[in-house]
Design a protein around this motif. Structure first.
Motif, PDB file in Angstrom:
ATOM      1  N   THR A  43      -3.376  27.933 123.981  1.00 20.76           N
ATOM      2  CA  THR A  43      -3.817  26.578 123.835  1.00 20.76           C
ATOM      3  C   THR A  43      -3.208  25.419 124.557  1.00 20.76           C
ATOM      4  O   THR A  43      -4.880  24.083 124.845  1.00 20.76           O
ATOM      5  CB  THR A  43      -3.134  25.500 122.397  1.00 20.76           C
ATOM      6  N   PHE A  44      -2.955  25.138 125.142  1.00 16.12           N
ATOM      7  CA  PHE A  44      -2.215  24.278 126.319  1.00 16.12           C
ATOM      8  C   PHE A  44      -3.675  24.201 127.237  1.00 16.12           C
ATOM      9  O   PHE A  44      -4.337  23.417 127.729  1.00 16.12           O
ATOM     10  CB  PHE A  44      -0.947  24.593 127.555  1.00 16.12           C
ATOM     11  N   GLY A  45      -4.116  25.754 128.130  1.00 14.11           N
ATOM     12  CA  GLY A  45      -5.476  26.234 128.703  1.00 14.11           C
ATOM     13  C   GLY A  45      -6.712  25.629 128.533  1.00 14.11           C
ATOM     14  O   GLY A  45      -7.883  24.795 128.026  1.00 14.11           O
ATOM     15  N   ASP A  46      -6.796  25.599 126.372  1.00 17.91           N
ATOM     16  CA  ASP A  46      -8.423  26.078 126.007  1.00 17.91           C
ATOM     17  C   ASP A  46      -8.015  23.808 125.879  1.00 17.91           C
ATOM     18  O   ASP A  46      -9.005  23.727 125.513  1.00 17.91           O
ATOM     19  CB  ASP A  46      -8.001  26.405 124.315  1.00 17.91           C
ATOM     20  N   GLU A  47      -7.270  23.194 125.460  1.00 19.76           N
ATOM     21  CA  GLU A  47      -7.587  22.058 125.334  1.00 19.76           C
ATOM     22  C   GLU A  47      -7.362  20.849 126.296  1.00 19.76           C
ATOM     23  O   GLU A  47      -8.410  20.041 126.400  1.00 19.76           O
ATOM     24  CB  GLU A  47      -5.601  21.830 124.783  1.00 19.76           C
ATOM     25  N   LEU A  48      -7.296  21.711 128.094  1.00 18.15           N
ATOM     26  CA  LEU A  48      -7.762  20.318 129.099  1.00 18.15           C
ATOM     27  C   LEU A  48      -8.630  21.127 129.630  1.00 18.15           C
ATOM     28  O   LEU A  48      -9.557  20.400 130.072  1.00 18.15           O
ATOM     29  CB  LEU A  48      -6.131  21.004 129.691  1.00 18.15           C
ATOM     30  N   ALA A  49      -8.992  22.155 129.095  1.00 20.94           N
ATOM     31  CA  ALA A  49     -10.978  22.976 130.136  1.00 20.94           C
ATOM     32  C   ALA A  49     -11.318  21.900 129.501  1.00 20.94           C
ATOM     33  O   ALA A  49     -11.939  21.533 127.757  1.00 20.94           O
ATOM     34  CB  ALA A  49     -10.651  23.918 129.515  1.00 20.94           C
ATOM     35  N   GLY A  50     -12.615  21.109 130.611  1.00 18.74           N
ATOM     36  CA  GLY A  50     -13.257  20.484 130.024  1.00 18.74           C
ATOM     37  C   GLY A  50     -13.713  18.949 130.096  1.00 18.74           C
ATOM     38  O   GLY A  50     -14.661  18.379 129.418  1.00 18.74           O
TER      39      GLY A  50
END
Length: 318
Positions: A43-50
């Motif tokens: 979720t950390f990565g998903d939320e930051l990406a983009g």
DNA sequence: AGCGAGCCCTGCGCGC
DNA sequence: TGCGCGCAGGGCTCGC
């Protein structure tokens, strides 16, 4: 590593590279570095990406990058040994790399943000931005009055234009504790750690265990002035480096270690009176001080603790 | 309230 | 060479 001057050096180094940058990828090498993140590494990565980074902001020893158009921010705390380094995208991973974030910078093009941390007392997290209590800019680096929820309890630091000096002095006077403990209390004043607490106390000629209640108002104001001075000077020098543990975003050391008067100076001559600087254990850490220049008030001093009288050293009138 | 202890951790330099 | 120890820029939580 890092106290206010070191974290501010990092923030100032990040600012031109990350402001307006798009996050293109996130790699979490050690999930222990996300201890303060609510959610998983995914979720950390998903939320930051983009997302796009709006600024680089700091209060005390906390650093955050607000995510444009959201109520969220990427928060970093460096703990004792954390670093944030700007690396080329094709640069190999640093040895103690914990998180690596790829960005597209408007100024520098593709870059990596490397979060390196030996002891893993530091952390990264994506957190909610909430309104500050006093409606002033939340920290240095942005006019935004929102602050990450996990930083909301941290007091403003002494270099913050919105630092409320009167309120600090009143709170200090109300406290029933030793002065160094108060300086290290991040809910009273932030950004001060073991180095700059010892340095400010040395400059103000205060013993680390002097009860805050015994400080006159002029003495308390002097302490705050010395604190600001030492933080400002250290910031001008790029912070204090003893080894590769503290470096700026480009991997360069700071030079303030050459100007320390107390911290780490045990056994060396006090720059004021020539007597040896002492080191003693305090709060599971070390305190460095001049036993002659920094004496406890008579009322709280044990009878047997009088230092040797001024018979030899220079500047004996201190 | 305040405070000490414990915990979260790894790595480095030192003495034996 | 190897091992154990003490040391390190922080902060949170838990009992008393």
């Amino acid at each position: 590593m890092p106290e206010l001057p070191e974290v501010e050096t990092v923030r100032a180094g990040l600012e031109p590279a990350v402001t307006g940058a798009r996050i293109t990828g996130v790699r979490v090498l050690d999930t222990r570095s996300l201890r303060r993140h609510v959610g998983t590494a995914d979720t950390f990565g998903d939320e930051l990406a983009g997302t796009r980074i709006g600024a680089a902001v700091r209060r005390g020893k906390f650093l955050w990058l607000p995510l444009t158009g959201t109520d969220r921010a990427l928060v970093a705390h460096l703990g004792m040994s954390g670093q944030v380094l700007l690396r080329a995208v094709d640069a190999p991973d640093d040895r103690l790399l914990r998180v690596r974030i790829e960005i597209g910078s408007p100024v520098h093009g593709p870059l990596s943000l490397a979060f390196v941390d030996q002891r893993i007392f530091g952390s990264m997290a994506v957190d909610d931005l909430v309104p500050v209590a006093d409606a002033a800019p939340a920290g240095r680096g942005s006019e935004d009055t929102r602050i990450p929820s996990q930083v909301a309890h941290i007091a403003r630091d002494p270099l913050d234009p919105a630092f409320d000096e009167r309120r600090f002095l009143a709170a200090l006077a109300r406290k029933n504790t030793g002065v160094k403990r108060a300086l290290l209390d991040q809910t009273l004043v932030s950004g001060v750690g073991n180095i700059y607490a010892d340095e400010a106390l040395w400059a103000a000629r205060l013993h680390f265990e002097a009860p805050t209640a015994t400080l006159s108002r002029p003495r308390a104001k002097l302490l705050l002035a010395e604190l600001r001075l030492v933080l400002t000077r250290a910031l001008e020098d790029g912070g204090t480096s003893f080894d590769a543990q503290y470096v700026n975003v480009n991997g360069a050391s700071g030079y303030f270690a050459q100007r320390l008067n107390a911290y780490g100076q045990q056994g060396k001559e006090c720059a004021r009176c020539g007597r040896p600087i002492a080191r003693t254990s305090f709060m599971n850490r070390s305190s460095h001080y001049c036993p002659w220049c920094q004496r406890l008030p008579r009322a709280v001093r044990p009878d047997h603790a009088d230092p040797t009288p001024p018979t030899g050293g220079r500047n004996a009138t201190w």
